[in-house]
Design a protein around this motif. Structure first.
Motif, PDB file in Angstrom:
ATOM      1  N   GLU A  43      14.491  -7.570  -7.610  1.00 16.38           N
ATOM      2  CA  GLU A  43      15.549  -6.652  -7.188  1.00 16.38           C
ATOM      3  C   GLU A  43      14.963  -5.444  -6.469  1.00 16.38           C
ATOM      4  O   GLU A  43      15.512  -4.971  -5.472  1.00 16.38           O
ATOM      5  N   TRP A  44      13.859  -4.920  -6.984  1.00 17.71           N
ATOM      6  CA  TRP A  44      13.223  -3.761  -6.360  1.00 17.71           C
ATOM      7  C   TRP A  44      12.728  -4.106  -4.955  1.00 17.71           C
ATOM      8  O   TRP A  44      12.869  -3.303  -4.030  1.00 17.71           O
ATOM      9  N   ALA A  45      12.175  -5.293  -4.797  1.00 16.97           N
ATOM     10  CA  ALA A  45      11.730  -5.740  -3.467  1.00 16.97           C
ATOM     11  C   ALA A  45      12.913  -5.818  -2.510  1.00 16.97           C
ATOM     12  O   ALA A  45      12.833  -5.382  -1.355  1.00 16.97           O
ATOM     13  N   ALA A  46      14.032  -6.376  -2.981  1.00 17.71           N
ATOM     14  CA  ALA A  46      15.218  -6.505  -2.129  1.00 17.71           C
ATOM     15  C   ALA A  46      15.772  -5.144  -1.740  1.00 17.71           C
ATOM     16  O   ALA A  46      16.168  -4.925  -0.588  1.00 17.71           O
ATOM     17  N   ARG A  47      15.799  -4.218  -2.685  1.00 23.10           N
ATOM     18  CA  ARG A  47      16.327  -2.882  -2.382  1.00 23.10           C
ATOM     19  C   ARG A  47      15.464  -2.162  -1.358  1.00 23.10           C
ATOM     20  O   ARG A  47      15.989  -1.514  -0.441  1.00 23.10           O
TER      21      ARG A  47
END
Length: 199
Positions: A43-47
């Motif tokens: 999720e952090w990568a996507a954000r």
């Protein structure tokens, strides 16, 4: 004024979750800790990817603002950080699966192969993000970096399909601001009314 654009503070912020999650992975006694960390790292990568892609249309809308100039100057750092978290996400996933046969056993599932394709696209983008490669590739650099949009589509499908499409709303909500900004960008360059030229 130059200190405002120093990357060190930004990289420190980028590194804090990575350090925390890596420390948890190495020291936790919970046998499921790696499995628990797969999702938040992804999720952090996507954000970070979404923020990176939002910078250009935001700079178009808020021309001349100091914060948009700062974002544009540091855009590649956001992109590299997104790749770093995608790599950590991939490492945690591989450790959690435990063996090559278990990894390959899931490769035909849409939420798996879309993630792998997105990650494979990110690799050359991250490797060619340095100034040296901008000079080496010349006019080829921007077309290569535009593959980010293809990767982002795979990330969206990967995220939305992760729970068998039962909860796609989280992914859609995250990507909605980017979609709106890109729609504005397309309107601005191709669809907006332009004053007619007079002789």
């Amino acid at each position: 004024m130059t200190s405002r654009f120093s990357p060190y503070g930004l990289w420190t912020l980028f590194a804090l979750p990575l350090i925390a999650w890596s420390w948890m992975a190495m020291t936790s006694t919970n046998p499921r800790i790696i499995h628990m960390l797969v999702h938040p790292t992804g999720e952090w990568a996507a954000r970070l990817l979404i923020v990176t892609m939002m910078i250009t249309p935001l700079a178009m809308i808020f021309r001349g603002k100091g914060w948009t100039r700062w974002l544009k100057k540091n855009r590649r750092y956001f992109g590299v950080a997104a790749f770093a978290y995608a790599a950590l996400h991939t490492v945690f996933y591989l450790i959690d699966r435990g063996s090559l046969s278990r990894v390959l056993g899931h490769i035909d599932r849409i939420w798996i192969w879309t993630g792998w394709i997105a990650f494979l696209i990110f690799i050359p983008l991250a490797l060619t993000s340095a100034d040296r490669w901008v000079r080496e590739l010349g006019t080829w650099w921007k077309p290569l970096q535009r593959w980010t949009y293809v990767a982002a589509l795979f990330v969206l499908v990967h995220w939305a399909a992760l729970h068998n499409w039962e909860e796609p709303g989280v992914a859609l909500v995250h990507f909605a601001p980017l979609a709106a900004l890109e729609a504005y960008r397309l309107w601005y360059w191709y669809l907006r009314p332009r004053p007619s030229r007079t002789a």
